[in-house]
Motif scaffolding. Sequence first.
Motif, PDB file in Angstrom:
ATOM      1  N   UNK A  41     -12.964  29.314 -24.928  1.00 14.81           N
ATOM      2  CA  UNK A  41     -11.640  28.827 -24.934  1.00 14.81           C
ATOM      3  C   UNK A  41     -10.928  28.930 -23.578  1.00 14.81           C
ATOM      4  N   UNK A  42     -10.256  27.813 -23.003  1.00 13.23           N
ATOM      5  CA  UNK A  42      -9.541  27.666 -21.627  1.00 13.23           C
ATOM      6  C   UNK A  42      -8.493  27.091 -22.517  1.00 13.23           C
ATOM      7  N   UNK A  43      -7.321  27.355 -22.562  1.00 14.09           N
ATOM      8  CA  UNK A  43      -6.415  27.416 -22.506  1.00 14.09           C
ATOM      9  C   UNK A  43      -5.334  27.088 -21.568  1.00 14.09           C
ATOM     10  N   UNK A  44      -4.528  25.242 -21.141  1.00 15.69           N
ATOM     11  CA  UNK A  44      -3.723  25.721 -19.951  1.00 15.69           C
ATOM     12  C   UNK A  44      -2.614  23.842 -20.447  1.00 15.69           C
ATOM     13  N   UNK A  45      -1.560  24.019 -19.533  1.00 18.03           N
ATOM     14  CA  UNK A  45      -0.761  23.289 -19.978  1.00 18.03           C
ATOM     15  C   UNK A  45      -0.387  21.928 -18.904  1.00 18.03           C
ATOM     16  N   UNK A  46      -0.019  20.720 -18.912  1.00 14.77           N
ATOM     17  CA  UNK A  46      -0.147  19.932 -17.680  1.00 14.77           C
ATOM     18  C   UNK A  46       0.738  19.513 -16.280  1.00 14.77           C
ATOM     19  N   UNK A  47       2.024  20.834 -17.013  1.00 13.31           N
ATOM     20  CA  UNK A  47       2.481  20.563 -15.724  1.00 13.31           C
ATOM     21  C   UNK A  47       3.633  21.587 -15.254  1.00 13.31           C
ATOM     22  N   UNK A  48       4.229  22.161 -15.258  1.00 13.54           N
ATOM     23  CA  UNK A  48       5.246  23.243 -15.022  1.00 13.54           C
ATOM     24  C   UNK A  48       6.823  24.064 -16.110  1.00 13.54           C
ATOM     25  N   UNK A  49       6.772  24.394 -16.799  1.00 10.09           N
ATOM     26  CA  UNK A  49       7.146  24.641 -18.115  1.00 10.09           C
ATOM     27  C   UNK A  49       8.614  25.273 -17.347  1.00 10.09           C
ATOM     28  N   UNK A  50       9.978  24.500 -17.558  1.00  7.53           N
ATOM     29  CA  UNK A  50      10.435  24.576 -17.791  1.00  7.53           C
ATOM     30  C   UNK A  50      12.295  24.821 -18.046  1.00  7.53           C
ATOM     31  N   UNK A  51      12.881  26.113 -17.643  1.00 10.38           N
ATOM     32  CA  UNK A  51      14.275  26.868 -18.533  1.00 10.38           C
ATOM     33  C   UNK A  51      15.004  26.960 -18.340  1.00 10.38           C
ATOM     34  N   UNK A  52      15.645  25.445 -18.632  1.00 11.19           N
ATOM     35  CA  UNK A  52      16.813  24.814 -17.971  1.00 11.19           C
ATOM     36  C   UNK A  52      18.020  26.037 -18.420  1.00 11.19           C
ATOM     37  N   UNK A  53      19.501  24.953 -18.247  1.00 12.73           N
ATOM     38  CA  UNK A  53      20.768  25.995 -17.208  1.00 12.73           C
ATOM     39  C   UNK A  53      20.992  26.130 -19.284  1.00 12.73           C
ATOM     40  N   UNK A  65     -15.594  20.250 -19.731  1.00 12.54           N
ATOM     41  CA  UNK A  65     -15.903  20.057 -18.249  1.00 12.54           C
ATOM     42  C   UNK A  65     -17.552  20.552 -17.920  1.00 12.54           C
ATOM     43  N   UNK A  66     -17.332  21.400 -19.027  1.00 11.45           N
ATOM     44  CA  UNK A  66     -18.812  22.646 -18.462  1.00 11.45           C
ATOM     45  C   UNK A  66     -19.543  22.550 -19.469  1.00 11.45           C
ATOM     46  N   UNK A  67     -20.238  21.256 -19.936  1.00 10.36           N
ATOM     47  CA  UNK A  67     -21.090  20.658 -21.281  1.00 10.36           C
ATOM     48  C   UNK A  67     -20.440  21.643 -22.436  1.00 10.36           C
ATOM     49  N   UNK A  68     -21.562  20.450 -23.192  1.00  8.39           N
ATOM     50  CA  UNK A  68     -21.554  20.443 -23.776  1.00  8.39           C
ATOM     51  C   UNK A  68     -20.575  21.965 -25.239  1.00  8.39           C
ATOM     52  N   UNK A  69     -22.444  22.587 -24.527  1.00  4.08           N
ATOM     53  CA  UNK A  69     -22.149  23.785 -25.004  1.00  4.08           C
ATOM     54  C   UNK A  69     -21.474  25.168 -24.210  1.00  4.08           C
ATOM     55  N   UNK A  70     -20.502  24.788 -22.757  1.00 10.81           N
ATOM     56  CA  UNK A  70     -19.789  25.767 -23.141  1.00 10.81           C
ATOM     57  C   UNK A  70     -18.392  25.704 -22.870  1.00 10.81           C
ATOM     58  N   UNK A  71     -17.105  26.542 -22.410  1.00 10.88           N
ATOM     59  CA  UNK A  71     -16.107  26.817 -22.594  1.00 10.88           C
ATOM     60  C   UNK A  71     -15.421  25.022 -23.086  1.00 10.88           C
ATOM     61  N   UNK A  72     -14.316  25.273 -24.244  1.00 11.52           N
ATOM     62  CA  UNK A  72     -13.865  24.154 -24.860  1.00 11.52           C
ATOM     63  C   UNK A  72     -12.797  24.643 -24.170  1.00 11.52           C
ATOM     64  N   UNK A  73     -11.905  23.550 -23.311  1.00 10.50           N
ATOM     65  CA  UNK A  73     -10.739  23.571 -22.776  1.00 10.50           C
ATOM     66  C   UNK A  73      -9.124  22.714 -23.967  1.00 10.50           C
ATOM     67  N   UNK A  74      -8.397  23.146 -23.420  1.00 13.25           N
ATOM     68  CA  UNK A  74      -7.441  22.360 -25.097  1.00 13.25           C
ATOM     69  C   UNK A  74      -6.133  22.822 -23.876  1.00 13.25           C
ATOM     70  N   UNK A  75      -5.348  21.816 -23.434  1.00 14.82           N
ATOM     71  CA  UNK A  75      -4.484  21.281 -22.964  1.00 14.82           C
ATOM     72  C   UNK A  75      -2.807  21.466 -23.940  1.00 14.82           C
ATOM     73  N   UNK A  76      -2.224  22.482 -23.633  1.00 16.67           N
ATOM     74  CA  UNK A  76      -0.367  22.284 -24.857  1.00 16.67           C
ATOM     75  C   UNK A  76       0.020  21.200 -24.601  1.00 16.67           C
ATOM     76  N   UNK A  77       0.193  19.883 -25.128  1.00 13.79           N
ATOM     77  CA  UNK A  77       1.426  19.993 -24.581  1.00 13.79           C
ATOM     78  C   UNK A  77       3.208  20.305 -25.338  1.00 13.79           C
ATOM     79  N   UNK A  85      -0.152  25.082 -34.307  1.00 11.08           N
ATOM     80  CA  UNK A  85      -0.959  26.832 -34.396  1.00 11.08           C
ATOM     81  C   UNK A  85      -2.496  25.656 -34.382  1.00 11.08           C
ATOM     82  N   UNK A  86      -2.871  26.726 -33.626  1.00 10.25           N
ATOM     83  CA  UNK A  86      -4.920  25.739 -32.946  1.00 10.25           C
ATOM     84  C   UNK A  86      -5.756  27.569 -33.553  1.00 10.25           C
TER      85      UNK A  86
END
Length: 300
Positions: A99-111, A63-75, A30-31
Amino acid sequence: MTADFAQPTSKAADSGHRFDPTRRWAAHLKLGLAHREENGQGVTRLVTRQHQGPLRVQRPFYPEGRDGCCHVYLLHPPGGLVSGDALHIEAELAPHAHALLTTPAANKLYKADSHGVHWSQTTALKVAPGATLEWLPQDTIAFDGSRGQQSTEIALQGDARCLGWEVLVLGRQAGDLPFVQGQLDQRFALTRDDRPLWHERQLMEPQHPRFKGHWGQGSASVQATLWCVGLSAPDQAINTLREALPASPRWAVSHRQGVLLLRYLGHDRNEAWSLCLQAWCCLRPLWLGLPAQIPRIWLT
């Protein structure tokens, strides 16, 4: 005379670490992000961060400056979902946050396991008036035999803005392992002030006629959807996309109920990802008056 004895409890069962058909391994993140005035300029700060299980975030990046968009990586350290996993992600943007929320890699849905136990992933995003959310996860790969439900709910308030995408790959293209069995239930709900803007549900079952029919999935192994809410000139945005993106029958763009939708249906993950990325780069200047800033986690 008989006596009733309490049954011993299992720590494994209490914690959810069990391996029968009722197993469930939960994780919750929860963010909360809020706009702050610091040193005479506005900045978006990550003010709430609660987690349970294997869901985390790195520190915010600017990365867009301290007053710019906040980038957050979900792990999600396990890197994918297996039978019994139950992931729940919540994020709430306070007024005027960006805010820009993203992930570091593909999300895998296993068998699914031998019991056919489903997994679930629920995402709930709330965007307050004046706030802007960019929801840009990397692609999702559904392995053959995967069974589960993905649900995404985005609740906009007032003049809140949102742009996001979902890129789904069915099967493992690199290993020539198609998605020939399993079940994937995807649900999406986008609202403004509790009124629906776009609701959708698709159930992907390779054995169902809709999966192969031209009126449905058409046997496509890759699909993508990009949405954008809050454009001041949607017709201009559509024309820009049609001029800038490679001409192809595999994608189309439309605008209804204040929502711009770009859809892709084909067999090439890289083509779908590139299409969404180019569309975002075209739309962001029109939408926010800002150039697209690629999250550096995508480049590692």
